[in-house]
Design an enzyme around this catalytic site. Sequence first.
Site, PDB file in Angstrom:
ATOM      1  N   ASP A  63      66.590  37.489 -13.317  1.00  0.00           N
ATOM      2  CA  ASP A  63      64.768  37.835 -13.942  1.00  0.00           C
ATOM      3  C   ASP A  63      65.385  39.944 -13.165  1.00  0.00           C
ATOM      4  OD1 ASP A  63      62.426  38.897 -13.745  1.00  0.00           O
ATOM      5  OD2 ASP A  63      61.974  36.884 -13.581  1.00  0.00           O
ATOM      6  N   THR A 102      58.635  39.920 -18.546  1.00  0.00           N
ATOM      7  CA  THR A 102      59.400  38.563 -17.672  1.00  0.00           C
ATOM      8  C   THR A 102      59.542  37.281 -19.057  1.00  0.00           C
ATOM      9  OG1 THR A 102      59.428  38.673 -15.611  1.00  0.00           O
ATOM     10  CG2 THR A 102      59.636  36.681 -15.980  1.00  0.00           C
ATOM     11  N   ASN A 123      53.725  39.758 -20.646  1.00  0.00           N
ATOM     12  CA  ASN A 123      53.241  38.435 -19.434  1.00  0.00           C
ATOM     13  C   ASN A 123      51.976  38.153 -19.330  1.00  0.00           C
ATOM     14  OD1 ASN A 123      55.771  38.594 -18.589  1.00  0.00           O
ATOM     15  ND2 ASN A 123      55.213  39.558 -16.740  1.00  0.00           N
ATOM     16  N   LYS A 184      59.484  30.888 -10.939  1.00  0.00           N
ATOM     17  CA  LYS A 184      58.577  31.274 -11.740  1.00  0.00           C
ATOM     18  C   LYS A 184      57.854  30.516 -12.455  1.00  0.00           C
ATOM     19  CE  LYS A 184      59.494  36.463 -11.496  1.00  0.00           C
ATOM     20  NZ  LYS A 184      59.112  37.313 -12.275  1.00  0.00           N
ATOM     21  N   ASP A 185      56.762  30.363 -12.936  1.00  0.00           N
ATOM     22  CA  ASP A 185      56.603  28.793 -13.861  1.00  0.00           C
ATOM     23  C   ASP A 185      56.649  29.287 -15.260  1.00  0.00           C
ATOM     24  OD1 ASP A 185      54.261  30.847 -14.034  1.00  0.00           O
ATOM     25  OD2 ASP A 185      52.749  29.290 -13.090  1.00  0.00           O
ATOM     26  N   ARG A 186      56.782  30.782 -15.629  1.00  0.00           N
ATOM     27  CA  ARG A 186      57.312  31.373 -17.077  1.00  0.00           C
ATOM     28  C   ARG A 186      58.779  31.563 -17.419  1.00  0.00           C
ATOM     29  NH1 ARG A 186      54.971  35.052 -13.385  1.00  0.00           N
ATOM     30  NH2 ARG A 186      56.161  37.658 -13.866  1.00  0.00           N
ATOM     31  N   HIS A 316      61.536  44.518  -7.695  1.00  0.00           N
ATOM     32  CA  HIS A 316      60.008  45.124  -7.107  1.00  0.00           C
ATOM     33  C   HIS A 316      59.476  45.707  -5.882  1.00  0.00           C
ATOM     34  CE1 HIS A 316      57.868  44.498 -11.464  1.00  0.00           C
ATOM     35  NE2 HIS A 316      58.590  42.889 -11.175  1.00  0.00           N
ATOM     36  N   HIS A 358      64.878  40.461 -19.004  1.00  0.00           N
ATOM     37  CA  HIS A 358      64.628  42.622 -19.265  1.00  0.00           C
ATOM     38  C   HIS A 358      65.820  43.157 -17.829  1.00  0.00           C
ATOM     39  CE1 HIS A 358      62.543  41.985 -15.352  1.00  0.00           C
ATOM     40  NE2 HIS A 358      61.947  40.596 -15.810  1.00  0.00           N
TER      41      HIS A 358
HETATM   42 ZN    ZN Z   1      61.419  39.187 -15.469  1.00  0.00          ZN
END
Ligand code: ZN
Length: 571
Positions: A63, A102, A123, A184-186, A316, A358
């Site tokens: 990620d 994401t 998102n 992450k769930d996504r 981040h 990304h």
């Molecule tokens: Zn991401």
Amino acid sequence: MASRILLPATLGAAALALAIALPQACAARPAQHHAAKAAPAPASAAVQPVANAPRLIVAISIDQFSADLFAQYRSHFTGGLARLATGAVFPSGYQSHAATETCPGHATILTGVRPGRAGIIANTWIDQSVGRAKKTVYCAEDETATAADPKDYVASVGHLLVPTLGERIKALWPASRNVAVSGKDRGALMMGGHAIDAVYWWKGSGFTSLDGRTPSAAAVNENKSLAPVLAEGAPALALPEWCKAKDRAVPLGAFSVGNGHFALAAGDKGSFRASPRLDRATLDLATELLDEQNLGKDIVPDVLSVSLSATDYVGHAFGTEGAEMCIQLQELDLALGDFFIALDQRRIDYAVVLTADHGGFDMPERLGEQALPAAHRVSKTLLPEALSAAVAAKTGLAAEGLVLSDGASGDLWLRRDLTAEDKARALAALKAELIANPEVAAAFTADEIAASPAPTGSPETWPLIARAKASFYRPRSGDLVLMLHRGVVPIPAPGPGYVATHGSPWDYDRRVPMLFWRGGMTGFEQPSPVETVDIAPTLAALIGLPVPAGAFDGRCLDLDAGTGTTCGAAK
Ligand code: ZN
């Protein structure tokens, strides 16, 4: 690999029909199956995997791992990333769409389609018709379901409109296993899809799964092994020699970043997540799932999706150019190396693809010191409250909730109770307001995007509207899409945990590495742009999975360095 990989000469019509017909309601499937796989070669399948097809596809997404970070650190990698760099290397992969977030990014990797076609425009999006007070919809939730905790949501992959590679394989060869794990769930859900045998992601203080699924022993064991670290904390991580030049505090008002070494205080779950420890835990669980899910044990290929989230959390929280990211990538490289050794030890014939959802961009405070003084934080004039007031002043419409958005860039919606005439006036006023703003590079209405041609050719040179089109899906997209100028960071003010981001249509957020690796292959490097939507067709051809014409937006990349091909007739 030239002689190892052949496509079947003919594809049966029945097999094609099977490949098209995919399970539609699998998100609510009960507990995953733990039984060992049945014997290979199900009677219903006329088409078999190609001879020497890998028995396991390991699809890894790091990620926020930009092509820039890969280039910057490549010479220092000695572990898993160094191994993959000996394979087929595409240093200019493109998440070609504008909404470089994401969920859309993960949705491209194993579906082979761009986010607009996948239905994953961002998102989050705003759906003013949902029957609850909160109108912002998360890409990986079921907004029609109510979570036990009112502050929580029900995770779901229901918004994904297309099948993943793992689902396509299962539809044709039901003995195949489709497994996904992520921070992450996504990340897990968008790579795994609807028909998924096991899916786990990090939540709070451990790995969890979809509602109604009982965590298996692998997840329970991993959570148990992590509990002491979370409870008691852990010392700082070593600073590699080459990270020392980056080990410098950059002040951001009340706090600073740049010289963190990931010392973990007892009970600090947030800091655990934004550290290399999360990726190590995710890969440990992936390793345990190899055995528990019997992956790679027969001729029917399985898919293991691994989305590693810590690089994004680190980016981040600390930006991309500090000691934190340097340590993160060193630790990730080593953890990946250990993961591949675990695969080797099991004598699994596996193929790996590694990419990112990304790219990313550093925080403007450090960029300004480092030869990019034009980088800056967006002003608050582009937040929905300010835009609502501006449009109201121009149109006479009530300002309250007139313009809706999740931030200072991307999709914008107008209040849905406007008459058609008022909506047209408001939209024109909004667009005029935006394009007059010096921070705005472009603003396109939904009608303009819908009418624009589908993107073609190299993603490097697509016009901005084509990038917007690639992540546009009319039923979910905004009435207007706003793009900031290159170098304008859409975080008006930094705060602890959130100083830098991605999401722009610029190449620092679109370009990602794409690395394919398999034991014994001859590596090569192809610097010309390719797209992450090329991954699914490349892997489908590698195993001989028939896929209907037009199913993918991407193309097969030939992974054979010489005169042979891994793309069969598709080359
Ligand atoms: Zn991401």
